[in-house]
Scaffold this active site. Structure first.
Site, short mmCIF file in Angstrom:
data_model
loop_
_atom_site.label_atom_id
_atom_site.label_comp_id
_atom_site.label_asym_id
_atom_site.label_seq_id
_atom_site.Cartn_x
_atom_site.Cartn_y
_atom_site.Cartn_z
N HIS A 1 0.87 -1.18 0.00
CA HIS A 1 0.00 0.00 0.00
C HIS A 1 0.90 1.23 0.00
O HIS A 1 1.17 1.82 1.05
CB HIS A 1 -0.91 -0.02 1.24
CG HIS A 1 -1.94 1.06 1.25
ND1 HIS A 1 -3.16 0.89 1.86
CD2 HIS A 1 -1.94 2.33 0.77
CE1 HIS A 1 -3.87 2.01 1.74
NE2 HIS A 1 -3.14 2.90 1.08
N GLU B 1 -2.61 -1.67 -3.11
CA GLU B 1 -3.68 -0.91 -2.49
C GLU B 1 -3.35 0.57 -2.51
O GLU B 1 -2.18 0.95 -2.48
CB GLU B 1 -3.85 -1.32 -1.02
CG GLU B 1 -4.16 -2.76 -0.78
CD GLU B 1 -4.29 -3.08 0.70
OE1 GLU B 1 -4.86 -4.14 1.00
OE2 GLU B 1 -3.83 -2.28 1.54
N HIS C 1 -7.51 -5.81 7.78
CA HIS C 1 -7.26 -4.78 8.77
C HIS C 1 -7.42 -5.35 10.17
O HIS C 1 -8.51 -5.71 10.58
CB HIS C 1 -8.16 -3.55 8.61
CG HIS C 1 -7.54 -2.31 9.19
ND1 HIS C 1 -6.74 -1.45 8.45
CD2 HIS C 1 -7.54 -1.80 10.44
CE1 HIS C 1 -6.31 -0.46 9.21
NE2 HIS C 1 -6.78 -0.66 10.42
#
Length: 241
Positions: A43, A74, A195
């Site tokens: 990410h 991401e 997450h």
């Protein structure tokens, strides 16, 4: 079986903190894939404080030697991020509604507000053959709209699940995630999750068989301080099998 994609952002953070290429992200990615992980995730944020845009290119080059593995990138779809993704052509791109200054992701897309901005972005990515995932809160009613705007998958934002795990609210919260996952499947989407997932809570979320892929990085890296990198990857694969 749920696929494991290992988020390597914390490896990038450790590397960048000393201004040296140590630990080397590509070596850690290869080690991870050799242990049996389905893929790797990064990410890259605008300040490139952990994963960098160059990492995206380097990881895609590495994965040529692992044709069954996948690269997931991401991020928030600003111009720079999109240019990198369209150049690299990862297998999967997960679009996340991050503010540039955010410490970490903390909410999903508001599609009633953001759909007009997302539609052309999704179309560009899909023209390149990139699977598109939208990072979403676990709201069952919103899954059909995610399909309508062009997503192939949703990634359920699982912090609420992780926070409730082991508490009196756990059963109710898990049921909410299962309902959202089922709504996504009914709409014709596949379902990812990520997450704050860890070795303790990941199996209960994935056991019903609704989750195609989990992306885990922070907890996995912390757990590796106790168990070792190889052992923690193997432990996740056992949980998800």
């Amino acid at each position: 079986m749920t696929h494991l994609s290992v988020n390597l952002n914390k490896i990038g953070l450790l590397r960048n903190s000393r201004g040296r290429d140590y630990p080397n992200m590509i070596q850690m990615a290869e080690r991870t894939l050799q242990l049996g992980a389905f893929g790797v995730t990064i990410h890259p944020r605008p300040d490139q404080r952990h994963a960098t845009y160059q990492d995206a290119h380097d990881l895609k080059a590495l994965l040529k030697a692992y044709p069954q593995a996948e690269l997931n990138i991401e991020g928030f779809p600003d111009a720079q991020f999109l240019n990198v993704v369209l150049e690299v052509e990862p297998h999967q791109c997960t679009l996340v509604p991050d503010d540039p200054n955010q410490l970490t992701s903390d909410h999903g897309w508001n599609l009633s507000r953001d759909q007009d901005a997302l539609r052309p972005v999704i179309a560009k990515l899909k023209q390149k053959g990139i699977r598109v995932v939208l990072f979403m809160d676990p709201v069952a009613e919103n899954m059909a709209l995610a399909k309508e705007v062009g997503a192939d998958r949703v990634e359920l934002y699982t912090e609420a699940y992780a926070n409730a795990f082991g508490t009196d609210q756990a059963e109710e919260v898990l049921a909410n995630y299962q309902q959202a996952a089922q709504a996504a499947l009914t709409a014709g989407l596949e379902v990812n999750a990520g997450h704050d997932l860890d070795l303790q809570n990941v199996a209960a979320l994935c056991d019903p068989g609704h989750i195609t892929e989990v992306s885990i990085g922070h907890a996995l890296t912390v757990e590796a301080l106790d168990l070792g990198w190889d052992q923690v990857i193997k432990a996740y694969l056992e949980k998800l099998a």
